[in-house]
Design a protein around this motif. Sequence first.
Motif, PDB file in Angstrom:
ATOM      1  N   MET A 175       0.411  -1.022   0.115  1.00  0.00           N
ATOM      2  CA  MET A 175       0.232   0.214   0.121  1.00  0.00           C
ATOM      3  C   MET A 175       0.644   1.396  -0.400  1.00  0.00           C
ATOM      4  O   MET A 175       0.801   2.436  -0.373  1.00  0.00           O
ATOM      5  N   GLU A 176       2.034   1.527   1.042  1.00  0.00           N
ATOM      6  CA  GLU A 176       2.743   2.612   0.663  1.00  0.00           C
ATOM      7  C   GLU A 176       3.468   2.616  -0.372  1.00  0.00           C
ATOM      8  O   GLU A 176       3.362   4.175  -0.885  1.00  0.00           O
ATOM      9  N   GLU A 177       3.730   2.041  -1.474  1.00  0.00           N
ATOM     10  CA  GLU A 177       4.259   1.744  -3.032  1.00  0.00           C
ATOM     11  C   GLU A 177       2.952   2.223  -3.803  1.00  0.00           C
ATOM     12  O   GLU A 177       4.281   2.698  -4.873  1.00  0.00           O
ATOM     13  N   VAL A 178       2.016   1.774  -3.230  1.00  0.00           N
ATOM     14  CA  VAL A 178       0.896   2.600  -3.916  1.00  0.00           C
ATOM     15  C   VAL A 178       0.389   4.075  -3.953  1.00  0.00           C
ATOM     16  O   VAL A 178       0.388   4.461  -5.084  1.00  0.00           O
ATOM     17  N   CYS A 179       0.639   4.332  -3.057  1.00  0.00           N
ATOM     18  CA  CYS A 179       0.865   5.412  -2.416  1.00  0.00           C
ATOM     19  C   CYS A 179       2.152   6.432  -3.023  1.00  0.00           C
ATOM     20  O   CYS A 179       1.588   7.808  -3.454  1.00  0.00           O
ATOM     21  N   SER A 180       3.077   6.024  -2.601  1.00  0.00           N
ATOM     22  CA  SER A 180       4.178   6.560  -3.279  1.00  0.00           C
ATOM     23  C   SER A 180       4.534   7.290  -4.345  1.00  0.00           C
ATOM     24  O   SER A 180       4.848   7.631  -4.968  1.00  0.00           O
ATOM     25  N   PHE A 181       3.343   6.092  -4.949  1.00  0.00           N
ATOM     26  CA  PHE A 181       3.464   6.087  -6.643  1.00  0.00           C
ATOM     27  C   PHE A 181       2.582   7.462  -7.227  1.00  0.00           C
ATOM     28  O   PHE A 181       2.783   7.600  -8.300  1.00  0.00           O
ATOM     29  N   CYS A 182       1.677   7.333  -6.132  1.00  0.00           N
ATOM     30  CA  CYS A 182       0.440   7.828  -6.816  1.00  0.00           C
ATOM     31  C   CYS A 182       0.915   8.982  -7.036  1.00  0.00           C
ATOM     32  O   CYS A 182       0.634  10.931  -7.678  1.00  0.00           O
ATOM     33  N   SER A 183       1.414   9.679  -5.437  1.00  0.00           N
ATOM     34  CA  SER A 183       1.959  10.688  -5.266  1.00  0.00           C
ATOM     35  C   SER A 183       2.633  11.783  -5.936  1.00  0.00           C
ATOM     36  O   SER A 183       3.272  12.624  -6.730  1.00  0.00           O
ATOM     37  N   LYS A 184       4.317  10.795  -6.714  1.00  0.00           N
ATOM     38  CA  LYS A 184       5.190  11.330  -7.697  1.00  0.00           C
ATOM     39  C   LYS A 184       4.347  11.213  -8.889  1.00  0.00           C
ATOM     40  O   LYS A 184       4.927  12.608  -9.324  1.00  0.00           O
ATOM     41  N   HIS A 185       3.023  10.767  -9.442  1.00  0.00           N
ATOM     42  CA  HIS A 185       2.416  11.262 -10.373  1.00  0.00           C
ATOM     43  C   HIS A 185       1.594  11.716 -10.315  1.00  0.00           C
ATOM     44  O   HIS A 185       0.493  11.750 -11.714  1.00  0.00           O
ATOM     45  N   ASP A 186       1.096  12.339  -9.386  1.00  0.00           N
ATOM     46  CA  ASP A 186       0.164  13.240  -9.463  1.00  0.00           C
ATOM     47  C   ASP A 186      -1.321  13.101  -9.535  1.00  0.00           C
ATOM     48  O   ASP A 186      -2.070  13.185 -10.023  1.00  0.00           O
TER      49      ASP A 186
END
Length: 212
Positions: free
Chosen positions: A1-12
């Motif tokens: 879940m942390e990786e998904v949130c990090s990916f979403c934050s990185k790509h707006d």
Amino acid sequence: MEEVCSFCSKHDIAIPNMDEDYVIGKSKRKRSEVSYLHHFRVEVFYAVIDLELQELNSRFDVVTSDLLLGMANLSPVDSFANFDKNKIMKLAKYYPSEFDENKLQELAFQLDSFIVYAQKCDSKFLNLKGIKDLARVMVETKVDQTWTHVYLLVKLTLIIPVATASVERAFSSMKYIKNDLRNRMDEDFLNNYLVCYIERGIFKTVSNDAIV
């Protein structure tokens, strides 16, 4: 879940609140009766897993599944973390010419003692990355002479991928060669034709003069 949130934050990419009602489409008026968490977990994730299982079940029969599971449970990765004696014994039963009833009983005893030795008595078995490394270390430490049946099963396991690939290549080549125009060729001619076709890389090195 942390990786998904990090990916979403990185790509707006907007991250929805998983406890809120799932919105269908872009209109906020079209709310469903389930939460975002339920939608992604049940309607997306579980659905994809079910499709993958159906695909795997259609491609691999019971025998193939038992062979693959036996290989996985014999793997020395993470200090034999996946070791499962019952599944390994089921793998051995597919080799009746190598393991009769007496040898199966001996294999069961050898597996019990070998796993204790490999996990607790010899550090060389702790950081292995695959079955080929297991076979190599067993020869280097000469335990292949102590646990002969275990080593035999390890060798047979190493052959499975090669044998499976060879069979798949043979069937694929057979469909290509024995087509509608050549469906009456006898077995001897078909076998010779298949050898030449499958091993064409080797036959390319042979000159026509040598063949004549």
